[in-house]
Design a protein around this motif. Structure first.
Motif, PDB file in Angstrom:
ATOM      1  N   ILE A 174       0.854  -1.186   0.000  1.00  0.00           N
ATOM      2  CA  ILE A 174       0.000   0.000   0.000  1.00  0.00           C
ATOM      3  C   ILE A 174       0.885   1.228   0.000  1.00  0.00           C
ATOM      4  O   ILE A 174       1.769   1.373   0.841  1.00  0.00           O
ATOM      5  N   SER A 175       0.646   2.104  -0.996  1.00  0.00           N
ATOM      6  CA  SER A 175       1.498   3.286  -1.125  1.00  0.00           C
ATOM      7  C   SER A 175       0.706   4.432  -1.725  1.00  0.00           C
ATOM      8  O   SER A 175      -0.256   4.212  -2.468  1.00  0.00           O
ATOM      9  N   HIS A 176       1.123   5.654  -1.414  1.00  0.00           N
ATOM     10  CA  HIS A 176       0.444   6.835  -1.963  1.00  0.00           C
ATOM     11  C   HIS A 176       1.237   7.447  -3.103  1.00  0.00           C
ATOM     12  O   HIS A 176       0.881   8.495  -3.618  1.00  0.00           O
ATOM     13  N   GLU A 303      -1.751   3.204  11.882  1.00  0.00           N
ATOM     14  CA  GLU A 303      -0.704   4.155  11.460  1.00  0.00           C
ATOM     15  C   GLU A 303      -0.698   4.276   9.935  1.00  0.00           C
ATOM     16  O   GLU A 303      -0.526   5.367   9.391  1.00  0.00           O
ATOM     17  N   MET A 304      -0.892   3.150   9.246  1.00  0.00           N
ATOM     18  CA  MET A 304      -0.896   3.170   7.782  1.00  0.00           C
ATOM     19  C   MET A 304      -2.091   3.989   7.269  1.00  0.00           C
ATOM     20  O   MET A 304      -1.943   4.844   6.382  1.00  0.00           O
ATOM     21  N   VAL A 305      -3.268   3.748   7.844  1.00  0.00           N
ATOM     22  CA  VAL A 305      -4.475   4.455   7.376  1.00  0.00           C
ATOM     23  C   VAL A 305      -4.323   5.961   7.613  1.00  0.00           C
ATOM     24  O   VAL A 305      -4.626   6.783   6.731  1.00  0.00           O
ATOM     25  N   ASP A 306      -3.837   6.334   8.775  1.00  0.00           N
ATOM     26  CA  ASP A 306      -3.627   7.763   9.070  1.00  0.00           C
ATOM     27  C   ASP A 306      -2.694   8.398   8.040  1.00  0.00           C
ATOM     28  O   ASP A 306      -2.972   9.467   7.503  1.00  0.00           O
ATOM     29  N   GLU A 311      -1.401  11.845   3.411  1.00  0.00           N
ATOM     30  CA  GLU A 311      -0.587  12.073   2.205  1.00  0.00           C
ATOM     31  C   GLU A 311      -1.471  12.321   0.976  1.00  0.00           C
ATOM     32  O   GLU A 311      -1.179  13.197   0.163  1.00  0.00           O
ATOM     33  N   LEU A 312      -2.533  11.543   0.830  1.00  0.00           N
ATOM     34  CA  LEU A 312      -3.396  11.737  -0.344  1.00  0.00           C
ATOM     35  C   LEU A 312      -4.177  13.042  -0.243  1.00  0.00           C
ATOM     36  O   LEU A 312      -4.452  13.690  -1.258  1.00  0.00           O
ATOM     37  N   ARG A 313      -4.503  13.439   0.977  1.00  0.00           N
ATOM     38  CA  ARG A 313      -5.177  14.745   1.133  1.00  0.00           C
ATOM     39  C   ARG A 313      -4.246  15.866   0.692  1.00  0.00           C
ATOM     40  O   ARG A 313      -4.689  16.822   0.056  1.00  0.00           O
ATOM     41  N   LYS A 314      -2.968  15.739   1.035  1.00  0.00           N
ATOM     42  CA  LYS A 314      -2.003  16.757   0.577  1.00  0.00           C
ATOM     43  C   LYS A 314      -1.948  16.765  -0.939  1.00  0.00           C
ATOM     44  O   LYS A 314      -1.972  17.807  -1.565  1.00  0.00           O
ATOM     45  N   ARG A 315      -1.908  15.572  -1.520  1.00  0.00           N
ATOM     46  CA  ARG A 315      -1.771  15.462  -2.981  1.00  0.00           C
ATOM     47  C   ARG A 315      -2.983  16.043  -3.702  1.00  0.00           C
ATOM     48  O   ARG A 315      -2.860  16.746  -4.693  1.00  0.00           O
ATOM     49  N   PHE A 316      -4.189  15.730  -3.216  1.00  0.00           N
ATOM     50  CA  PHE A 316      -5.398  16.145  -3.928  1.00  0.00           C
ATOM     51  C   PHE A 316      -5.997  17.434  -3.384  1.00  0.00           C
ATOM     52  O   PHE A 316      -7.038  17.884  -3.860  1.00  0.00           O
TER      53      PHE A 316
END
Ligand code: AKB
Length: 319
Positions: A174-176, A303-306, A311-316
């Protein structure tokens, strides 16, 4: 490890591993290998050397390995499980004929080689829970057939010729950063993109289907730590079980909904992916990796979900 060739450097693992190794070995040559149509771009292109390195072209590989005086190869070229089911001959060509090309060069030039195996190397006869390191491996997918063969061939080259082959059995990663392409576990990445974008997620894997998963930073650290490990401690080589979390679609959806209450999911099960998932274990036992080279993941499920959501919120740009 100083001069490294990453074959498949623009893929899900390669794009992050290349950058990690460049950070760790600033005096080395960390070569981003690619095939036409998957050229490195942006920071991956600008931060170090890159070279065309098709795993199916042994001469081309040898030229690159000679040019950069490569001592270690991360062989990440592969068709993932769902795609390999549709293109079995191509999967064999890339995963096995390609591996032979690398192993032959490694034998001649004393290279270290990392070629990932997978939870896909197991099958329905394998114990599903706390799957042991050494157990029955009778996979029913073409991907699994190539992964068991990869493990056997890699061990063979170590035992017969002393080639320093090492590997892990990766779970779903799982990666962003870079999306996976054509795996059975891809849903566990795609679900985050849908959630953060405020879209409904259509899940191709049925509720109740548990599979091992892992956050990318742990997967990268594991691969690097294994390649740097003291070889005298390694009783196993190809390939180590590693594990950090196991969930089914309901559990990961609940974790996301706890953070994004408006998140919606429905099921449209993909029979190809579901059949593969049903044949894989639920949770591996990684004791040997912990004992032989100190495997210790940092990220649990929460920790992974957080981190994924942040990270995706920053990206989008979504709050
Ligand atoms: C896949 O789903 O094919 C891969 C894997 C578990 O090896 N992510």
């Amino acid at each position: 490890m100083k001069n490294v060739l990453i074959i498949g450097s623009t893929g899900q693992i390669g794009s992050e591993l290349t950058m990690k190794l460049r950070g760790m070995f600033p005096d080395g040559q960390i070569v981003a290998g690619y095939i036409p149509g998957a050229e490195p771009k942006g920071i991956l292109l600008e931060s170090g050397p890159s070279a065309q390195a098709d795993v199916c072209d042994g001469n081309q590989l040898l030229d690159v390995i000679r040019k950069y005086d490569v001592d270690t190869v991360f062989n990440l070229a592969a068709l993932l499980s769902a795609v390999a089911e549709k293109k079995p001959q191509l999967a064999w060509k890339i995963q096995i004929d390609g591996l032979m090309n690398i192993l032959e060069i490694a034998r001649d030039r004393h290279l270290s080689v990392f070629t990932p195996s997978s939870i896909g190397s197991f099958g329905p006869e394998t114990p599903r829970l706390e799957t042991p390191q050494d157990t029955i491996q009778r996979p029913k997918s073409m991907y699994g057939v190539t992964k068991v063969t990869t493990e056997l061939l890699s061990d063979y080259y170590f035992l017969k010729y002393g080639v320093d082959t090492r590997s892990v059995r990766f779970p779903g990663l799982i990666s962003h950063v870079t999306l996976p392409g054509g795996g059975t576990t891809d849903y566990a990445v795609e679900i985050f993109y849908a959630a953060v974008k405020g879209e409904e997620f259509v899940c191709p894997i049925a509720a109740g289907t548990y599979m091992d998963m892992m956050y990318m930073p742990d997967a990268l650290q594991g691969a690097v730590d294994l390649m740097l490990a003291d070889p005298s401690r390694l009783k196993h080589r190809n390939a180590f079980n590693i594990a950090s979390m196991s969930f089914d679609p309901e559990r990961i959806a609940a974790k996301i909904r706890a953070r994004i209450p408006s998140f919606r999911m429905r099921y449209e099960v993909d029979p190809v992916r579901q059949a593969i998932a049903d044949s894989w274990p639920d949770r591996l036992d990684d004791t040997c990796a912990r004992e032989e080279w100190g495997w210790k993941p940092r990220f649990g499920l929460d920790e992974m979900v957080d981190d994924m959501i942040a990270e995706l919120r920053k990206r989008f740009g979504t709050a």
